[in-house]
Design a protein around this motif. Structure first.
Motif, PDB file in Angstrom:
ATOM      1  N   ASN A  56       2.643   3.354   1.523  1.00 31.90           N
ATOM      2  CA  ASN A  56       2.942   3.737   0.150  1.00 31.90           C
ATOM      3  C   ASN A  56       4.397   3.401  -0.149  1.00 31.90           C
ATOM      4  O   ASN A  56       5.266   4.267  -0.160  1.00 31.90           O
ATOM      5  CB  ASN A  56       2.686   5.236  -0.045  1.00 31.90           C
ATOM      6  CG  ASN A  56       2.881   5.678  -1.483  1.00 31.90           C
ATOM      7  OD1 ASN A  56       2.956   4.860  -2.397  1.00 31.90           O
ATOM      8  ND2 ASN A  56       2.966   6.979  -1.686  1.00 31.90           N
ATOM      9  N   PRO A  57       4.693   2.108  -0.387  1.00 33.93           N
ATOM     10  CA  PRO A  57       6.083   1.708  -0.641  1.00 33.93           C
ATOM     11  C   PRO A  57       6.628   2.344  -1.911  1.00 33.93           C
ATOM     12  O   PRO A  57       5.969   2.339  -2.957  1.00 33.93           O
ATOM     13  CB  PRO A  57       5.984   0.185  -0.761  1.00 33.93           C
ATOM     14  CG  PRO A  57       4.557  -0.096  -1.088  1.00 33.93           C
ATOM     15  CD  PRO A  57       3.758   0.976  -0.426  1.00 33.93           C
ATOM     16  N   GLN A  58       7.818   2.892  -1.831  1.00 34.12           N
ATOM     17  CA  GLN A  58       8.407   3.591  -2.962  1.00 34.12           C
ATOM     18  C   GLN A  58       8.735   2.661  -4.121  1.00 34.12           C
ATOM     19  O   GLN A  58       8.806   3.098  -5.272  1.00 34.12           O
ATOM     20  CB  GLN A  58       9.675   4.324  -2.510  1.00 34.12           C
ATOM     21  CG  GLN A  58       9.411   5.401  -1.469  1.00 34.12           C
ATOM     22  CD  GLN A  58       8.426   6.452  -1.963  1.00 34.12           C
ATOM     23  OE1 GLN A  58       8.641   7.049  -3.012  1.00 34.12           O
ATOM     24  NE2 GLN A  58       7.348   6.657  -1.209  1.00 34.12           N
ATOM     25  N   ASP A  59       8.944   1.373  -3.834  1.00 36.83           N
ATOM     26  CA  ASP A  59       9.311   0.421  -4.878  1.00 36.83           C
ATOM     27  C   ASP A  59       8.124  -0.395  -5.383  1.00 36.83           C
ATOM     28  O   ASP A  59       8.298  -1.391  -6.081  1.00 36.83           O
ATOM     29  CB  ASP A  59      10.399  -0.528  -4.366  1.00 36.83           C
ATOM     30  CG  ASP A  59       9.975  -1.297  -3.120  1.00 36.83           C
ATOM     31  OD1 ASP A  59       8.898  -0.977  -2.579  1.00 36.83           O
ATOM     32  OD2 ASP A  59      10.714  -2.211  -2.695  1.00 36.83           O
ATOM     33  N   ASN A  60       6.897   0.021  -5.022  1.00 37.39           N
ATOM     34  CA  ASN A  60       5.717  -0.718  -5.462  1.00 37.39           C
ATOM     35  C   ASN A  60       4.629   0.276  -5.834  1.00 37.39           C
ATOM     36  O   ASN A  60       3.925   0.798  -4.970  1.00 37.39           O
ATOM     37  CB  ASN A  60       5.227  -1.658  -4.360  1.00 37.39           C
ATOM     38  CG  ASN A  60       4.114  -2.577  -4.829  1.00 37.39           C
ATOM     39  OD1 ASN A  60       3.475  -2.333  -5.854  1.00 37.39           O
ATOM     40  ND2 ASN A  60       3.881  -3.650  -4.084  1.00 37.39           N
ATOM     41  N   ARG A  61       4.480   0.534  -7.120  1.00 31.03           N
ATOM     42  CA  ARG A  61       3.523   1.544  -7.570  1.00 31.03           C
ATOM     43  C   ARG A  61       2.084   1.061  -7.547  1.00 31.03           C
ATOM     44  O   ARG A  61       1.161   1.824  -7.813  1.00 31.03           O
ATOM     45  CB  ARG A  61       3.885   2.021  -8.971  1.00 31.03           C
ATOM     46  CG  ARG A  61       3.929   0.927 -10.022  1.00 31.03           C
ATOM     47  CD  ARG A  61       4.613   1.454 -11.289  1.00 31.03           C
ATOM     48  NE  ARG A  61       4.751   0.437 -12.310  1.00 31.03           N
ATOM     49  CZ  ARG A  61       3.856   0.213 -13.265  1.00 31.03           C
ATOM     50  NH1 ARG A  61       2.762   0.940 -13.304  1.00 31.03           N
ATOM     51  NH2 ARG A  61       4.053  -0.725 -14.164  1.00 31.03           N
ATOM     52  N   TYR A  62       1.893  -0.212  -7.244  1.00 29.97           N
ATOM     53  CA  TYR A  62       0.536  -0.737  -7.166  1.00 29.97           C
ATOM     54  C   TYR A  62      -0.109  -0.502  -5.802  1.00 29.97           C
ATOM     55  O   TYR A  62      -1.303  -0.784  -5.631  1.00 29.97           O
ATOM     56  CB  TYR A  62       0.523  -2.241  -7.466  1.00 29.97           C
ATOM     57  CG  TYR A  62       1.154  -2.593  -8.784  1.00 29.97           C
ATOM     58  CD1 TYR A  62       0.560  -2.209  -9.983  1.00 29.97           C
ATOM     59  CD2 TYR A  62       2.359  -3.299  -8.840  1.00 29.97           C
ATOM     60  CE1 TYR A  62       1.146  -2.520 -11.198  1.00 29.97           C
ATOM     61  CE2 TYR A  62       2.949  -3.618 -10.042  1.00 29.97           C
ATOM     62  CZ  TYR A  62       2.342  -3.230 -11.224  1.00 29.97           C
ATOM     63  OH  TYR A  62       2.923  -3.529 -12.427  1.00 29.97           O
ATOM     64  N   VAL A  63       0.677  -0.027  -4.850  1.00 29.28           N
ATOM     65  CA  VAL A  63       0.162   0.110  -3.492  1.00 29.28           C
ATOM     66  C   VAL A  63       0.279   1.555  -3.019  1.00 29.28           C
ATOM     67  O   VAL A  63       1.372   2.119  -2.972  1.00 29.28           O
ATOM     68  CB  VAL A  63       0.907  -0.817  -2.511  1.00 29.28           C
ATOM     69  CG1 VAL A  63       0.387  -0.607  -1.083  1.00 29.28           C
ATOM     70  CG2 VAL A  63       0.750  -2.269  -2.928  1.00 29.28           C
ATOM     71  N   ASP A  64      -0.840   2.150  -2.724  1.00 26.31           N
ATOM     72  CA  ASP A  64      -0.937   3.409  -1.976  1.00 26.31           C
ATOM     73  C   ASP A  64      -2.185   3.247  -1.117  1.00 26.31           C
ATOM     74  O   ASP A  64      -3.267   3.737  -1.442  1.00 26.31           O
ATOM     75  CB  ASP A  64      -1.034   4.610  -2.906  1.00 26.31           C
ATOM     76  CG  ASP A  64      -0.974   5.935  -2.156  1.00 26.31           C
ATOM     77  OD1 ASP A  64      -0.937   5.906  -0.908  1.00 26.31           O
ATOM     78  OD2 ASP A  64      -0.991   6.996  -2.809  1.00 26.31           O
ATOM     79  N   LEU A  65      -2.025   2.531  -0.022  1.00 25.75           N
ATOM     80  CA  LEU A  65      -3.140   2.020   0.761  1.00 25.75           C
ATOM     81  C   LEU A  65      -3.378   2.886   1.991  1.00 25.75           C
ATOM     82  O   LEU A  65      -2.438   3.267   2.683  1.00 25.75           O
ATOM     83  CB  LEU A  65      -2.845   0.581   1.189  1.00 25.75           C
ATOM     84  CG  LEU A  65      -3.934  -0.177   1.952  1.00 25.75           C
ATOM     85  CD1 LEU A  65      -5.142  -0.430   1.073  1.00 25.75           C
ATOM     86  CD2 LEU A  65      -3.364  -1.496   2.483  1.00 25.75           C
ATOM     87  N   THR A  66      -4.641   3.198   2.258  1.00 21.86           N
ATOM     88  CA  THR A  66      -5.006   3.917   3.485  1.00 21.86           C
ATOM     89  C   THR A  66      -6.186   3.206   4.143  1.00 21.86           C
ATOM     90  O   THR A  66      -7.102   2.717   3.461  1.00 21.86           O
ATOM     91  CB  THR A  66      -5.403   5.374   3.208  1.00 21.86           C
ATOM     92  OG1 THR A  66      -6.473   5.407   2.266  1.00 21.86           O
ATOM     93  CG2 THR A  66      -4.220   6.176   2.675  1.00 21.86           C
ATOM     94  N   ALA A  67      -6.133   3.170   5.456  1.00 22.21           N
ATOM     95  CA  ALA A  67      -7.246   2.648   6.263  1.00 22.21           C
ATOM     96  C   ALA A  67      -7.598   3.721   7.285  1.00 22.21           C
ATOM     97  O   ALA A  67      -6.720   4.181   8.026  1.00 22.21           O
ATOM     98  CB  ALA A  67      -6.855   1.347   6.951  1.00 22.21           C
TER      99      ALA A  67
END
Length: 684
Positions: free
Chosen positions: A310-321
């Motif tokens: 969940n990169p703080q500078d990229n709101r398009y990514v909150d990825l979990t596997a």
């Protein structure tokens, strides 16, 4: 209106909204928390997409939080869900006899019926589909919150076939045990209940040595005895010692994290009733009949490994596997009483192993004038249903699943529109022990849904939804040949069309300064085509067939009001259902009202009364289950200062008047009589 144009419109609407996106400012999840702070009674819902307060979810949803769990002090998960409108227990008061029914969908004594609802423990599916056994084995002392999402609106995220809804249970986290500013904390507890006869000891420890690492270890031990009715007669014999283990750890690496968890329940029963839903049922079919008692081991395991980014500078990514493994196993051996043997076909070991991989991303696609959150992902799973003693009533099989899903949540001003689409593909093949057929079964389904909520003002909202759900047949329904029936390879999917509409309210300063109220009313209608039912007929008639259609309709109302030290609550659930011939469905629960009053008498004392008033119901076979009123009381002493700070003493009495009753959703009865509960815990 014809079915297919409606379905096509929903599919088109889902696709259009899912593709709608434009980048700008992100909306933080903290907004949900701030809303809950403003309205304490409006609880956070975690499993309905983006976390939000219950009044903003466009479907019927209930949350049992940590404080409510302490008030109930449950001995099994059924005591938690008995407080939730629209949910009814099926089976008994035994720890091992818990099956559930939501809006008329769910468990019976038949193995496959639990497919009508989805049960999640920390996001992992839990089920057990063996004849006359409970469907869910959970240590309630490990729970921090339970959510019930009624209706099929949650099938987008959690799987095909959620005709009744989703039961989502969350276990404790290190933060629940560690006080602010500390690196270590814990809780120890001793408890006793009289009916069913239970002794509990537990300890939970949390550790957070740094901001990027935390861990938890918890152990609970239960000694379970007999369940008795209001006349003092033993109805279910559990006779087991049940240790439970919970381990968790999470480590952050900048924008990445890795989390591991493992849960293990191991129950050793001696001369335990095989039938944990109904008990021995002596003399049921002939003089001297009993389902028998045995030495029964129950094991339930859940292991999961999660990687998140969940990169703080990229709101398009909150990825979990997440890679997970679950297994529920029962091993049945003959007991020591030769007068109550268990049938040979019911002996042996039965396992339900499920390997699953889930990949999911939650993207913030908000733009100027609107908020847009898109959750999308895929799942791969393999379920292995095995039995070491071949049995026509418990066919072995392998089920493989492949799924893709997307849920869009878009808010323009006072209007929020949610669209969802899920695709599932299933393949089931019998194992070599299934001699009646070697046919494989494949099917797939598209499940669209559309929901909206419109905030009329700061207090009132209206909402509605439409969802299409397919429940694909299970291995049990396809290959079962018990009672002489033939396999059922020509079964069609159950197809559900669900419509809901409702209104919600939250406000403060209503009758006096500082008071607060929340309310939610939901009406629903569910039309089921090709409903799967058991025939009970001999071959060549299949053991299971589709009937043309069935209809269910009803509603739920939840309301809570607080003022000063008092909190008053009411929950109402009503459901009616018939098949195409007008015959009443046998799975319907009682219409019921639950009333609750809580008084925070001081910083240390909390007193409560809960009453459940149920209307009688006629069963499909002509039996009438009478209505009933059951009353529970509790008192909690938890000093906040001084030498006793951190100690909590809980006293409770369930079924205070020792009422003799049998819920309509139970297969037989009666329900447990009066139950005295006492627990003492210490936080440190």
């Amino acid at each position: 209106m014809p079915r297919h144009p409606i379905r096509g419109a929903l599919l088109a609407g889902s696709a259009c909204t899912l593709l709608f996106s434009a980048p700008l400012l992100a909306q933080e999840r903290a907004e949900a928390q701030s809303a809950q702070t403003a309205y304490v009674l409006d609880q956070i819902v975690l499993r309905a997409g983006k976390p939000k307060v219950a009044s903003e979810v466009p479907q019927s949803v209930s949350v049992v939080d940590g404080q409510q769990l302490q008030d109930i002090d449950p001995g099994h998960i059924g005591e938690v869900l008995a407080t939730v409108p629209g949910v009814a227990g099926v089976g008994s008061g035994s720890f091992f006899g818990q099956g559930f029914n939501i809006r008329g969908f769910g468990a019976s004594e038949q193995a496959a019926s639990e497919a009508g609802i989805v049960q999640l423990l920390d996001g992992e599916k839990k089920f057990y589909e063996s004849y006359r056994q409970g469907a869910l084995f959970v240590e309630p002392d490990f729970l921090r919150q339970v959510e019930v999402l009624r209706g099929p609106g949650s099938s987008t995220l959690y799987g095909a076939g959620a005709l009744g809804g989703v039961i989502a249970m969350e276990t404790i986290e290190p933060g629940d045990l560690i006080a602010e500013g500390q690196t270590f904390g814990g809780r120890a507890k001793l408890g006793y209940a009289s009916n069913p006869d239970t002794v509990l000891g537990s300890i939970a420890l949390g550790w957070r040595p740094s901001h990027d690492f935390e861990a938890l270890a918890a152990l609970a031990w239960r000694k379970l005895g007999d369940t008795k009715d209001a006349d003092g007669n033993t109805t279910i014999r559990s006779n087991s010692k049940t240790p439970n283990l919970l381990l968790k750890a999470r480590k952050s690496f900048g924008d990445h994290y890795v989390a591991l968890s493992y849960q293990h329940l191991e129950a050793k029963g001696e001369d335990q009733d095989f039938d944990q839903l109904n008990g021995a049922q002596r003399d049921l079919f002939y003089p001297g009949f009993s389902w028998g008692v045995g030495d029964i081991t129950t094991r339930d395991q859940t292991a999961r490994l999660t990687w998140g980014w969940n990169p703080q500078d990229n709101r398009y990514v909150d990825l979990t596997a997440t890679l997970s493994y679950t297994n529920t196993m029962k091993e049945v051996q003959q007991g020591d009483d030769p007068a109550e043997p268990i049938m040979a076909s019911l002996l042996g070991r039965r396992d339900y192993r499920l390997w699953k991989f889930r990949l999911q991303n939650a993207a913030d696609l908000s733009g100027a004038g609107y908020d847009h959150h898109l959750t999308a992902g895929m799942e791969l799973s393999r379920q292995d249903r095995s039995s070491r003693v071949p049995s026509s009533s418990h066919p072995e099989g392998i089920t493989r699943f492949w799924s893709a899903f997307a849920l869009s949540e878009v808010t323009w001003g006072d209007l929020t529109v949610n669209t969802g689409l899920r695709y599932d593909r299933q393949r089931i093949e019998p194992k070599a022990s299934v001699t009646a057929t070697d046919d494989r079964y494949s099917s797939d389904s598209f499940e669209p849904q559309l929901a909206a909520i419109w905030r009329l003002d700061d207090n009132w909202s209206v909402f509605g939804s439409a969802a299409f759900v397919n429940r694909m047949p299970t291995a049990d329904e396809l290959f079962d040949t018990y009672m002489g029936g033939a396999p059922s390879p020509d079964l069609k999917d159950e197809k559900g069309k669900n419509l809901e509409a409702g209104v919600s309210y939250r406000g403060s300063g209503i009758f006096a300064e500082g008071d607060e109220a929340v309310m939610k009313l939901t009406l629903f209608r569910n039309h089921i085509d090709d409903m799967i039912v058991r025939t009970g007929a001999a071959a060549p008639t299949p053991a299971y067939v589709n009937i043309d259609r069935a209809y269910l309709r009803g509603g739920e109302l939840e309301a809570t009001y607080s003022i000063d030290a008092f909190e008053l609550g009411a929950a109402v659930s009503v459901v009616d259902g018939k098949d195409q011939d007008g015959t009443v469905l046998d799975t319907l629960p009682n219409d019921r009202v639950t009333l609750q009053a809580i008084w925070q008498a001081s910083d240390a004392w909390r007193l409560g009364l809960r009453s459940t008033l149920a209307k009688g119901r006629d069963k499909a076979d002509g039996e009438h289950r009478a209505g009933y009123g059951v009353h529970d009381v509790f008192a909690t002493w938890a000093p906040q200062a001084g030498a006793a700070a951190g100690i909590e003493v809980h006293l409770g009495v369930d079924n205070l008047t020792d009422r003799d009753y049998t819920p309509a959703s139970w297969l037989s009865g009666p329900a447990p009589g009066r139950n005295f509960k006492l627990s003492v815990s210490r936080s440190f």
